[in-house]
Enzyme design. Sequence first.
Site, PDB file in Angstrom:
ATOM      1  N   HIS A 186       2.633   8.912   0.412  1.00  0.00           N
ATOM      2  CA  HIS A 186       1.467   8.787  -0.466  1.00  0.00           C
ATOM      3  C   HIS A 186       1.770   9.578  -1.726  1.00  0.00           C
ATOM      4  O   HIS A 186       2.378  10.660  -1.644  1.00  0.00           O
ATOM      5  CB  HIS A 186       0.215   9.344   0.203  1.00  0.00           C
ATOM      6  CG  HIS A 186      -0.163   8.613   1.456  1.00  0.00           C
ATOM      7  ND1 HIS A 186      -1.015   7.532   1.469  1.00  0.00           N
ATOM      8  CD2 HIS A 186       0.247   8.795   2.752  1.00  0.00           C
ATOM      9  CE1 HIS A 186      -1.147   7.093   2.713  1.00  0.00           C
ATOM     10  NE2 HIS A 186      -0.382   7.840   3.509  1.00  0.00           N
ATOM     11  N   THR A 219      -5.677   7.008   7.361  1.00  0.00           N
ATOM     12  CA  THR A 219      -6.262   7.241   6.025  1.00  0.00           C
ATOM     13  C   THR A 219      -6.278   5.934   5.225  1.00  0.00           C
ATOM     14  O   THR A 219      -6.568   5.942   4.028  1.00  0.00           O
ATOM     15  CB  THR A 219      -5.449   8.278   5.237  1.00  0.00           C
ATOM     16  OG1 THR A 219      -4.152   7.708   4.966  1.00  0.00           O
ATOM     17  CG2 THR A 219      -5.301   9.575   6.003  1.00  0.00           C
ATOM     18  N   VAL A 220      -5.929   4.841   5.923  1.00  0.00           N
ATOM     19  CA  VAL A 220      -6.015   3.514   5.288  1.00  0.00           C
ATOM     20  C   VAL A 220      -6.834   2.612   6.213  1.00  0.00           C
ATOM     21  O   VAL A 220      -6.853   2.843   7.427  1.00  0.00           O
ATOM     22  CB  VAL A 220      -4.620   2.872   5.097  1.00  0.00           C
ATOM     23  CG1 VAL A 220      -3.785   3.645   4.100  1.00  0.00           C
ATOM     24  CG2 VAL A 220      -3.892   2.754   6.427  1.00  0.00           C
ATOM     25  N   HIS A 251       6.050   6.809   6.057  1.00  0.00           N
ATOM     26  CA  HIS A 251       5.654   6.271   4.757  1.00  0.00           C
ATOM     27  C   HIS A 251       5.176   7.423   3.885  1.00  0.00           C
ATOM     28  O   HIS A 251       5.048   8.548   4.360  1.00  0.00           O
ATOM     29  CB  HIS A 251       4.540   5.219   4.925  1.00  0.00           C
ATOM     30  CG  HIS A 251       3.299   5.798   5.496  1.00  0.00           C
ATOM     31  ND1 HIS A 251       3.040   5.826   6.870  1.00  0.00           N
ATOM     32  CD2 HIS A 251       2.262   6.460   4.917  1.00  0.00           C
ATOM     33  CE1 HIS A 251       1.888   6.437   7.078  1.00  0.00           C
ATOM     34  NE2 HIS A 251       1.413   6.846   5.914  1.00  0.00           N
ATOM     35  N   HIS A 287       4.203  10.879   5.775  1.00  0.00           N
ATOM     36  CA  HIS A 287       3.584  10.741   7.100  1.00  0.00           C
ATOM     37  C   HIS A 287       4.588  10.148   8.075  1.00  0.00           C
ATOM     38  O   HIS A 287       5.201   9.115   7.800  1.00  0.00           O
ATOM     39  CB  HIS A 287       2.354   9.828   7.016  1.00  0.00           C
ATOM     40  CG  HIS A 287       1.204  10.509   6.334  1.00  0.00           C
ATOM     41  ND1 HIS A 287       0.136   9.803   5.787  1.00  0.00           N
ATOM     42  CD2 HIS A 287       0.954  11.816   6.090  1.00  0.00           C
ATOM     43  CE1 HIS A 287      -0.722  10.658   5.264  1.00  0.00           C
ATOM     44  NE2 HIS A 287      -0.251  11.885   5.433  1.00  0.00           N
ATOM     45  N   GLU A 344      -2.609  13.555   0.357  1.00  0.00           N
ATOM     46  CA  GLU A 344      -3.908  13.152   0.937  1.00  0.00           C
ATOM     47  C   GLU A 344      -4.625  14.400   1.442  1.00  0.00           C
ATOM     48  O   GLU A 344      -5.765  14.669   1.062  1.00  0.00           O
ATOM     49  CB  GLU A 344      -3.677  12.147   2.072  1.00  0.00           C
ATOM     50  CG  GLU A 344      -3.002  10.856   1.561  1.00  0.00           C
ATOM     51  CD  GLU A 344      -3.409   9.642   2.349  1.00  0.00           C
ATOM     52  OE1 GLU A 344      -3.074   9.572   3.542  1.00  0.00           O
ATOM     53  OE2 GLU A 344      -4.087   8.770   1.789  1.00  0.00           O
ATOM     54  N   HIS A 357       0.842  -1.221   0.000  1.00  0.00           N
ATOM     55  CA  HIS A 357       0.000   0.000   0.000  1.00  0.00           C
ATOM     56  C   HIS A 357       0.867   1.258   0.000  1.00  0.00           C
ATOM     57  O   HIS A 357       0.400   2.350  -0.291  1.00  0.00           O
ATOM     58  CB  HIS A 357      -0.898   0.040   1.249  1.00  0.00           C
ATOM     59  CG  HIS A 357      -1.706  -1.208   1.423  1.00  0.00           C
ATOM     60  ND1 HIS A 357      -2.570  -1.654   0.456  1.00  0.00           N
ATOM     61  CD2 HIS A 357      -1.769  -2.120   2.427  1.00  0.00           C
ATOM     62  CE1 HIS A 357      -3.138  -2.786   0.874  1.00  0.00           C
ATOM     63  NE2 HIS A 357      -2.672  -3.087   2.059  1.00  0.00           N
TER      64      HIS A 357
HETATM   65  N1  LIG Z   1      -1.818   7.138   6.239  1.00  0.00           N
HETATM   66  S1  LIG Z   1      -1.752   6.796   7.773  1.00  0.00           S
HETATM   67  O1  LIG Z   1      -0.805   7.734   8.360  1.00  0.00           O
HETATM   68  O2  LIG Z   1      -3.077   6.873   8.310  1.00  0.00           O
HETATM   69  C1  LIG Z   1      -1.105   5.229   8.141  1.00  0.00           C
HETATM   70  C2  LIG Z   1      -0.661   4.307   7.167  1.00  0.00           C
HETATM   71  C3  LIG Z   1      -0.787   4.528   5.782  1.00  0.00           C
HETATM   72  C4  LIG Z   1      -0.299   3.602   4.872  1.00  0.00           C
HETATM   73  C5  LIG Z   1       0.319   2.411   5.313  1.00  0.00           C
HETATM   74  C6  LIG Z   1       0.445   2.150   6.651  1.00  0.00           C
HETATM   75  C7  LIG Z   1      -0.041   3.095   7.593  1.00  0.00           C
HETATM   76  C8  LIG Z   1       0.102   2.807   8.945  1.00  0.00           C
HETATM   77  C9  LIG Z   1      -0.352   3.711   9.908  1.00  0.00           C
HETATM   78  C10 LIG Z   1      -0.213   3.432  11.260  1.00  0.00           C
HETATM   79  C11 LIG Z   1      -0.665   4.328  12.207  1.00  0.00           C
HETATM   80  C12 LIG Z   1      -1.249   5.550  11.830  1.00  0.00           C
HETATM   81  C13 LIG Z   1      -1.409   5.853  10.497  1.00  0.00           C
HETATM   82  C14 LIG Z   1      -0.958   4.938   9.510  1.00  0.00           C
HETATM   83 ZN   LIG Z   2      -0.208   7.881   5.480  1.00  0.00          ZN
END
Ligand SMILES: NS(=O)(=O)c1c2ccccc2cc2ccccc12
Ligand SMILES: [Zn+2]
Length: 289
Positions: free
Chosen positions: A95, A198-199, A93, A118, A105, A63
Amino acid sequence: MLHWGYDEHNGPAHWKEVFPVANGDRQSPIDIKTEETKYDPSLRPLNPNYDPASAKIILNNGHSTSVEFDDTVNKSVLTGGPLSGTYRLRQIHFHWGSNDEAGSEHAVDGMKYAAELHVVHWNSEKYSSFVEAARQSDGLAVMAVFLQIGECNPQLNKITDRLDTIRIKGKRALFTNFDPSCLLPKSLDYWTYFGSLTVPPLLESVIWIVLREPISVCSEQSAFVRLTAMRMDLGLTFWFKIPASQRQDIVQLAKFRSLLSTAEDEVACCLLRNYRPPQPLKGREVRRN
Ligand SMILES: NS(=O)(=O)c1c2ccccc2cc2ccccc12
Ligand SMILES: [Zn+2]
């Protein structure tokens, strides 16, 4: 829906079929309407304090691509800003989109950036694990940094130069001696609001901290335009004279797009985009420092 993703058949519009919280009251991302944000004098400066030795691996989870950190001790933490207590660094990570016009996002007054970083933390003062914290309304804190098309970003090369070793979903590689502060802009001014992952599972446990100043990233579209202009000037077919190493540098964003969302035994499919569109604000306030 088989397994969630970003394609027509399993993308954000379908997620509510398996994760009903997708229609919840504090979903992310959002479009930040700057005129409606509220200055809050009680907001403190952000204080990221990361130890490069915490970095462990870089991986492709199908992802996104992430760098995972050792979060068994309070070695790399975020304090200050809107946060009360200490939030421990877990992973970073990205996007991105299939072209430079979209990819972030969050949006700012309807404008999307080409990509978004992020930096994910969890409240290690109140909770004993990331998984437990992810179920709490104040469990997670994610710092978001916009990536704007422009000059190549040498710091980002530390990540993009390694992506060809983790092209396939599930692949991971050692990745240490990395302090994610090197990817932060000069100014740590921010907007903050209460939101969600957001996932999927879209848990409503994230305090979002969106930095107002973007960092730069280059992509083959913008580079191609620049080179064509240069070629016009030189009147030469200049492209093929550029050493491969430098050619490599001008396609940072393209490297994200060449990651695969599929595993070894599946038909190869590129992860061309992995952003969720902005969600309804539902009366939430967005504060700024
Ligand atoms: N986009 S996110 O920050 O909500 C997000 C992820 C997004 C993609 C892949 C893994 C992710 C793991 C997360 C773990 C904790 C908070 C947000 C996370
Ligand atoms: Zn993210």
